[in-house]
Write an enzyme that holds these catalytic residues in place. Structure first.
Site: not given
Length: 426
Positions: A12-13, A128, A189, A204
């Site tokens: 998808t990305v 990023e 998920e 993160k």
């Protein structure tokens, strides 16, 4: 010359990358100084024939077809997970190719190793999109805020848990109802562990700690508590007291060092983070120069994430065109020093189940008093006739006191500690 890039994966990305390169072609080529072309795309052998019928790209099935191609300048890894992504990125860097990735799991666990490989081979490693998807938070910390001293970072950086908490707060859903809907909508998920237990957010926080504070903490050095045990009663009490509950990642630097945590937090309704709802993300920064600032936007999705990926391509492409030597994405590095638990202070919310009879509040008072913790507010939220739900809001206490009082409460057989959450100051 043409800037040639290769994609690892075409999910998808990854499919958002050619979309942006085509739709924003003029602006991108002006920024880079030349045209940008997708030279090759690595896919599974089982997918190659199907993809060739759908898309006009050069699909390959061997990583060697990319790393051994001297014409390819930048490799974009969008496979995800640790392997084979780590192996492929390592091969690309060692072959002298710049790399862009959105792989937070890999960067949080093996990032320093990959950065060292990039530096040893005079190439760039940019990422990023690894934190907060479409929000350019890493580049903002590395560039726009490099003159400022950051003291605290608070982040709502997991869209799945934030979507669930929004439904639990705004619509009174249970945890189970919110999870079921999140899975049906594709936000969660089938195994939601990484999202609901704070692991994804912890990855993160590791990356943010490097950019905001120059320190490289390990994932297991991030204290983690998820949202599984949050009940409608917790949500109800938060609303009564003027708060909303969010899963928040926090990194704070005090005199003795750095403390990182992911946990549910009571946030005042007037705080900027309180209005970050559904699958949106936000990073709230406290610093000595600007003071308070917040960076808000979509934390995932094809186009937001691809936008961050293409921004990295542009930045590396500009350096290649200008023949500027490669430099680390983040140049801020300091010795990693973890904070003393005595220096980490916050107000806390405690929800307990106690026998519904006289003297229980006194017993609780004695436990907290022995640990030198004072009450700000005490409530009996409900009773079933045999047990009562008691809620306590404390004044500021240290992490050390939190651990001590938790142990003391849990040592009393008739007391049951249901939840304890940090309370963010108004």
């Amino acid at each position: 010359m043409t800037l040639n890039i290769a994609l690892l994966g075409f999910g998808t990305v990854a499919q958002g990358v050619p979309f942006l390169l085509n739709e924003n072609k003029e602006k991108i080529e002006q920024a880079v100084g030349t045209n940008v072309e997708i030279s090759k795309i690595l896919v599974l052998e089982s997918s190659k024939e199907r993809l060739e019928k759908q898309f006009d790209h050069n699909f390959v099935t061997r990583i060697e077809d990319i790393v051994d191609d001297s014409e390819i300048d930048i490799v974009i890894e969008l496979i995800g997970r640790i392997e084979p992504a780590k192996t492929y990125i390592t091969k690309a860097l060692k072959s002298g190719k710049h790399v862009v990735t959105a792989n937070k799991d890999l960067l949080a666990t093996h990032g320093q190793e990959l950065i060292s490989i990039a530096e040893a081979n005079d190439v760039s490693l940019y990422y990023e999109a690894a934190v907060a998807g479409g929000i350019p938070i890493l580049r903002t910390l590395a560039n726009s805020l490099n003159s400022d001293k950051i003291t605290k970072v608070l982040g709502i950086v997991n869209g799945t848990s934030n979507f669930m908490m929004t439904k639990m707060v705004d619509e009174g859903w249970s945890y189970e109802e919110a999870l079921k809907t999140a899975q049906e909508l594709g936000f969660a998920e089938s195994d939601p562990t990484n999202d609901v237990d704070g692991i994804d957010a912890a990855y993160k926080m590791v990356i943010l700690s490097q950019f905001a504070f120059g320190m490289n903490i390990e994932v297991d050095q991030v204290s983690k508590t998820g949202i599984r045990n949050i009940s409608p009663e917790d949500v109800e009490m938060a609303a009564k007291l003027g708060y909303v509950i969010k899963l928040v990642g926090s990194i704070e630097e005090v005199e003795s060092g750095l403390f990182a945590q992911v946990s549910p937090v009571f946030i005042p309704k007037g705080h900027a983070l309180a209005s970050v709802n559904n699958e949106m993300n936000a990073v709230y920064v406290e610093s000595i120069g600007i003071g308070e600032s917040m960076y808000y936007g979509p934390g995932a999705g094809q186009r937001p994430t691809a936008t961050s990926v293409v921004a990295d391509i542009i930045n590396i492409g500009k350096e290649i065109q200008a023949e500027i030597p490669a430099h680390p994405f983040n140049q801020f590095k300091r010795e990693t020093v973890l904070a003393n638990p005595d220096d980490i202070k916050s107000k806390y919310y405690f929800a307990l189940e106690v026998p519904d009879k006289n003297g229980q509040i006194l017993k609780l008072s004695e436990i907290y008093n022995d640990t030198e913790i004072s009450f700000a507010q005490v409530f009996q939220q409900g009773s079933n006739g045999s047990t009562a739900r008691v809620v306590i809001i404390t004044h500021e206490m240290t992490q050390k006191q939190l651990h001590e009082v938790t142990e003391k409460i849990e040592s009393v057989p008739e007391f049951k500690l249901l939840n304890s959450f940090k309370v963010l100051g108004a």
